[in-house]
Each structure stands twice: as structure tokens, then as C-alpha cells.
Design a protein around this motif. Structure first.
Motif, short mmCIF file in Angstrom:
data_model
loop_
_atom_site.label_atom_id
_atom_site.label_comp_id
_atom_site.label_asym_id
_atom_site.label_seq_id
_atom_site.Cartn_x
_atom_site.Cartn_y
_atom_site.Cartn_z
N ASN A 101 33.69 52.86 55.74
CA ASN A 101 34.03 54.14 56.39
C ASN A 101 35.12 54.87 55.58
OD1 ASN A 101 36.47 52.85 57.12
ND2 ASN A 101 35.54 52.11 59.01
N GLY A 102 35.51 56.04 56.06
CA GLY A 102 36.50 56.85 55.34
C GLY A 102 37.89 56.23 55.39
N THR A 103 38.23 55.63 56.52
CA THR A 103 39.54 55.00 56.65
C THR A 103 39.71 53.93 55.58
OG1 THR A 103 39.46 55.36 59.05
CG2 THR A 103 41.01 53.70 58.27
N LEU A 106 40.21 55.33 52.09
CA LEU A 106 41.61 55.73 51.86
C LEU A 106 42.49 54.50 51.61
CD1 LEU A 106 41.85 58.50 54.61
CD2 LEU A 106 42.32 58.86 52.19
N ALA A 130 43.72 59.15 61.13
CA ALA A 130 43.46 58.16 60.07
C ALA A 130 44.27 58.45 58.81
CB ALA A 130 41.97 58.12 59.73
N THR A 131 44.53 59.74 58.53
CA THR A 131 45.22 60.09 57.28
C THR A 131 46.60 59.45 57.21
OG1 THR A 131 44.11 62.23 57.35
CG2 THR A 131 45.84 61.99 55.73
N VAL A 173 45.00 66.82 52.58
CA VAL A 173 43.75 66.76 53.34
C VAL A 173 43.10 68.14 53.26
CG1 VAL A 173 42.73 66.18 55.58
CG2 VAL A 173 44.99 65.30 54.99
N ILE A 175 41.57 69.95 55.28
CA ILE A 175 41.26 69.79 56.70
C ILE A 175 40.30 70.87 57.20
CG2 ILE A 175 43.19 71.12 57.74
CD1 ILE A 175 41.95 67.61 58.81
N ASP A 199 42.28 63.50 50.62
CA ASP A 199 41.51 63.13 51.81
C ASP A 199 40.47 64.24 52.00
OD1 ASP A 199 40.43 62.79 54.32
OD2 ASP A 199 42.30 62.10 55.24
N CYS A 201 37.70 63.76 53.62
CA CYS A 201 36.82 63.18 54.65
C CYS A 201 36.13 64.24 55.50
CB CYS A 201 37.61 62.22 55.53
SG CYS A 201 37.95 60.66 54.70
N GLN A 202 36.58 65.51 55.39
CA GLN A 202 35.90 66.60 56.11
C GLN A 202 35.40 67.67 55.13
OE1 GLN A 202 38.39 68.21 59.25
NE2 GLN A 202 38.74 66.22 60.21
N SER A 223 34.33 60.58 54.25
CA SER A 223 33.81 59.87 55.44
C SER A 223 32.37 60.31 55.69
CB SER A 223 34.66 60.22 56.67
OG SER A 223 34.01 59.80 57.85
N GLN A 225 30.92 59.37 58.72
CA GLN A 225 30.81 59.01 60.14
C GLN A 225 29.82 59.96 60.84
OE1 GLN A 225 32.46 61.08 62.59
NE2 GLN A 225 32.10 59.70 64.33
N LYS A 228 29.84 63.79 60.73
CA LYS A 228 30.12 64.40 59.45
C LYS A 228 28.88 65.07 58.85
CE LYS A 228 34.40 63.26 59.73
NZ LYS A 228 34.67 61.97 60.18
N GLY A 235 30.57 55.07 57.37
CA GLY A 235 30.40 55.04 55.92
C GLY A 235 31.51 55.83 55.26
C1 LIG Z 1 40.62 63.99 57.72
C2 LIG Z 1 40.05 62.62 57.97
N1 LIG Z 1 40.54 61.57 57.32
C3 LIG Z 1 40.05 60.33 57.49
C4 LIG Z 1 39.02 60.09 58.37
C5 LIG Z 1 38.55 58.69 58.57
O1 LIG Z 1 37.19 58.52 58.34
P1 LIG Z 1 36.34 57.44 59.15
O2 LIG Z 1 36.23 57.90 60.56
O3 LIG Z 1 35.04 57.40 58.44
O4 LIG Z 1 37.06 56.14 59.05
C6 LIG Z 1 38.46 61.14 59.07
C7 LIG Z 1 37.36 60.95 60.02
O5 LIG Z 1 37.16 61.68 60.95
C8 LIG Z 1 38.98 62.45 58.88
O6 LIG Z 1 38.50 63.50 59.54
#
Ligand SMILES: Cc1ncc(COP(=O)(O)O)c(C=O)c1O
Length: 444
Positions: A101-103, A106, A130-131, A173, A175, A199, A201-202, A223, A225, A228, A235
Motif C-alpha cells: 500500500n501507499g503507507t 512511504l 498517513a503522511t 504532498v 494533496i 507523497d 499518493c493522490q 497509493s 487503494q 484511488k 497497493g
Molecule cells: C496523501 C496520502 N498519503 C498516503 C496515503 C496512504 O496510502 P495507503 O492508504 O495506500 O496506505 C494516502 C491514502 O489515502 C494519501 O492520501
């Protein structure tokens, strides 16, 4: 001037000073301002928004064939490798390593760049939890810079004042899928010799000066998820252009097995962990990649149209984009609500009214640094042992972010799937907002 009793056509002319905008808008649906749905009137929109996630039959066939093969883990198949290649190519990056996953993408990036105990990492406070959880999880201190309420991104002009001798990295991020100001962030990082982990992830397919977000810093994380734009359920991916660094990512995420330039030292194993993506996840990812470009183009087109429609409504402030932004991902479509133009009705009332008109929306992130989590972290063994008390006390005193506070009060978010409809679907959003504006005296 009170526009309440104007027709929408006259309203547009009055608020924009031009009649040109009228030519692009639909037939007025509430010429006499209608009755707000929240007060029992007919909603602007009754139709559903496009569902998410969407998938095609190719994913079903591929997942079933993997299931039947019994080769479910990447060591026994090549689907994850194929997906990594395809995603790196799509982003114009040399390498990609997928994670669960994204977490964990990172966490892996922070580890291989040696960010850990006693280090400080500059992060945005306006982000998914998560960031900064991953920074805390790496025993490093997440140091917030302020947010630029106009762009919703980290305010680069507030980064340098937060740098100390312990600062090791900046974690910008992108964001909501809108690019952060990478020119300024990279310049600050260079000046202070800091690592940059994006980051993203978005922000799949978002671009800064023609380069994909996630490929500009030392490493970029994504990410996949469920919600997404490249949804797999769970993932993630780490992206990079430095072969040796990416070898370390590959090795670390695979229990420390030697990979490329990462050689066996005195024996097996090298320090590592298991963050491997499964073959099924990659099969879904491969099918989702196919739609990403088309979806991104549509989201951008509809977002631009929406901005052109709502920017004329008093009290509605569309997000701004920095000069270097060449493309957005629009994971969310954000704007700000100024209650003083809406008869002082609180944002929550506006959100309820807009939802009632058939346009689901939310107020987005709150000031999360005041939610208790940071204080628990500051009192933890990790922090009390690795940071002097004076540093942590100063940190507490500096938890004050006027730009972020303002944004948390004013933001309105619409979800990405609402940008996947037709122009007329997008028009419903603008119509609903304008209807509320025209009826603002009935909101309070
Ligand atoms: C900005 C940001 N960072 C990190 C994550 C973490 O990703 P994941 O949910 O896949 O672990 C997300 C997930 O929503 C996110 O939006």
C-alpha cells in the motif's frame, strides 16, 4: 447588491460584468431561484454520479488465471514485475517497486534514504494522516510547515523557518491531486542538502513543468487503494530514477534479499521487511492503468469547466494552481466557501444544502495536529529519548498554522468520480452552488 430575485442569466451578467459566460451555460433550471432542496424544494440533481471503482473484464480473466495457476506471490510469477514496468514507463521514471500500500511505500522510501531516529522531516499539515504517521513510525519528528489556503498545498515560503540542524528531509504532498510548488521545494532542499520524498499518493499523472509528480524528488510514493484513480483495493509503489537507490528499495521490501547493487554482505539476510505486492493486485493494476490517461484528461476538462462556472459566484473561491502546474490529477475538486457572502451561514449548512441538491461534498481535513496524536507521539519513548526536552517544547509552541486553520474552516471538496461525467453532469454542480447562492437568505 442583492441578486436573490434575478434570473440566472441576469445574475451572471451582474456578477461577471459580462454576458459572455451565459453562452456556455445550460438553460436556467431555477430562474426564479427555486426552493432549496434542504428546505423541501426539488433538488437540482436526482441522478447518480459515476460509480467508483470501475473495471473491465480483462481484470476478471487475469485474476482468475492467477488464482488457478497457484502462483500468487511475485517470486513465482511476473505480473508484479510487468505492472512495475508499465507504471514506471507511464510516469517516465526509470524504476518502480510495488508495495502492499501507499503507507508502506512511504515507510520504505524513508528507510532506504536513512531517515530515522532523531531526524526531523518537514511535512504538510493538510494531508491524510498517513503522511505524518510514517514519519512518526520511522521515529523521526514530523515538523509541519503551513498550508497555502489558495492552492491547498504546503506553503513553500514557510519551510525554511522550520529547518533545524536535525532536518533530514522534506515530504511534500501533492494533496488532492494538485501539484505542490516543486521549484521552490527542490531549491530549498538543494540549499540545505535535504532529501525530498514526494507523497504522490493522490497524484497519479499530475505534472509539474511536464514532469510527472513523484519523479521530481529523490523518491516518489503512490497509493492504489480502493478510492484511488488507479484502484487495486490496496497497493502502493515507490518510483525513482536512481538505480542504486531503487535496488535498495527492492531489496528492503523483499526481506533484504540481495538485488542488483545490493550484495550479500557477511551472509544472509540483509536487514529488510516484507512489503511485497501480490500477483492478483498487480493484475488488477495492469487493467486499471489502461483507463488512467483517458480518465485524467476527462477530470481535467470537467474541472476546468467547473472552475469557469463557479468562479463568478460571490463567496466561492476556486483553488489556484501554481505557475509550474501542467496537469492535475483531481483526486478531489476543491474550492473555498466564504460565509460572509452567504448570509453568514456556516460552512456545514452550505455543505448540507449542496448535498441536498444532489451534489455530495465534504469539508475535508481538520487541523489534525490538534487531535491528540502528535502529543501522544511527543510523549513516547521514541521522542523523549531521541530529542531534548527543549526541542519538543519548542515544537509544541510552534503548532500554529494560520493558513491551514483558515483552509480547514473554508474548504469544500467534491470527489473525483463526479468529474467523470458529461459537461451537463458538471453543470449540475455549478447550478446547485448558484441556486444556493441565490437562496442564501434561506440558509441560516
Ligand atoms: C496523501 C496520502 N498519503 C498516503 C496515503 C496512504 O496510502 P495507503 O492508504 O495506500 O496506505 C494516502 C491514502 O489515502 C494519501 O492520501
Amino acid at each position: 447588491m442583492d441578486n436573490k430575485n434575478l434570473t440566472r442569466r441576469a445574475f451572471l451578467a451582474a456578477t461577471t460584468g459580462t454576458i459572455a459566460a451565459v453562452a456556455t451555460s445550460r438553460t436556467p433550471v431555477y430562474a426564479n431561484a427555486g426552493k432549496l432542496a434542504i428546505n423541501g424544494g426539488k433538488p437540482v440533481r436526482a441522478k447518480k454520479w459515476p460509480a467508483w471503482p470501475q473495471w473491465d473484464k480483462s481484470a476478471e480473466k487475469h485474476v482468475i488465471s492467477i488464482l488457478r495457476s497457484g502462483n500468487w506471490y511475485r517470486g513465482q510469477g511476473n505480473t508484479v514485475t510487468q505492472f512495475e514496468k508499465a507504471y514506471a514507463e507511464l510516469l517516465g521514471a526509470k524504476r518502480c517497486v510495488c508495495t502492499v500500500n501507499g503507507t508502506n511505500a512511504l515507510l520504505t522510501a524513508l528507510h532506504v534514504l536513512d531517515v530515522g531516529v532523531g531526524d526531523e522531516v518537514i511535512v504538510s499539515p493538510y494531508t491524510f494522516i498517513a503522511t505524518y504517521n510514517v514519519v512518526i513510525g520511522s521515529a523521526a519528528l514530523p515538523v509541519f510547515a503551513d498550508t497555502d489556503p489558495e492552492t491547498f498545498q504546503i506553503n513553500p515560503d514557510t519551510i525554511e523557518e522550520r529547518i533545524t540542524e536535525r532536518t533530514k528531509a522534506i515530504l511534500p504532498v501533492h494533496i488532492l491531486g494538485l501539484p505542490a510548488n516543486m521549484d521552490k521545494i527542490m531549491a530549498i532542499a538543494k540549499k540545505h542538502n535535504l532529501i525530498v520524498i514526494e507523497d504522490a499518493c493522490q497524484a497519479w499523472m499530475a505534472e509539474w513543468r511536464g514532469k510527472k509528480c513523484g519523479t521530481i524528488g529523490d523518491l516518489g510514493c503512490f497509493s492504489f487503494q480502493n478510492s484511488k484513480h488507479l484502484p487495486i483495493g490496496e497497493g502502493g509503489a515507490v518510483i525513482g530514477n536512481d538505480e542504486e537507490l531503487m535496488d535498495r528499495v527492492m531489496s528492503f521490501h523483499n526481506c533484504g534479499r540481495p538485488y542488483g547493487s545490493v550484495k550479500r554482505t557477511s551472509g544472509y539476510p540483509i536487514i529488510g521487511t516484507n512489503r511485497r505486492m501480490t500477483e492478483y493486485q498487480a493484475a488488477v493494476g495492469l487493467s486499471q492503468i489502461k483507463r488512467l490517461e483517458k480518465d485524467t484528461a476527462l477530470r481535467n476538462k470537467n474541472a476546468e469547466y467547473l472552475t469557469s462556472r463557479i468562479k463568478h459566484i460571490p463567496g466561492i473561491v476556486p483553488h489556484k494552481l501554481y505557475d509550474g502546474v501542467t496537469r492535475c490529477a483531481y483526486h478531489l475538486y476543491p474550492f473555498r466557501y466564504k460565509k460572509e457572502h452567504f448570509n453568514n451561514a456556516p460552512r456545514e449548512k452550505f455543505l448540507a444544502a449542496l448535498s441536498a441538491e444532489g451534489v455530495p461534498c465534504s469539508g475535508g481535513y481538520g487541523p489534525q495536529y490538534r487531535d491528540g496524536l502528535i502529543e501522544v507521539a511527543l510523549n513516547s519513548k521514541n521522542f523523549t529519548r531521541s530529542f531534548p526536552k527543549a526541542r519538543l517544547d519548542k515544537y509544541r509552541r510552534e503548532l500554529n498554522f494560520p493558513g491551514n486553520e483558515q483552509l480547514c474552516k473554508e474548504a469544500v471538496w467534491l470527489t473525483q468520480n463526479m468529474l467523470l461525467g458529461s459537461k451537463s453532469d458538471t453543470s449540475d454542480i455549478a447550478d446547485a452552488i448558484q441556486k444556493i447562492y441565490e437562496n442564501r437568505d434561506k440558509l441560516a
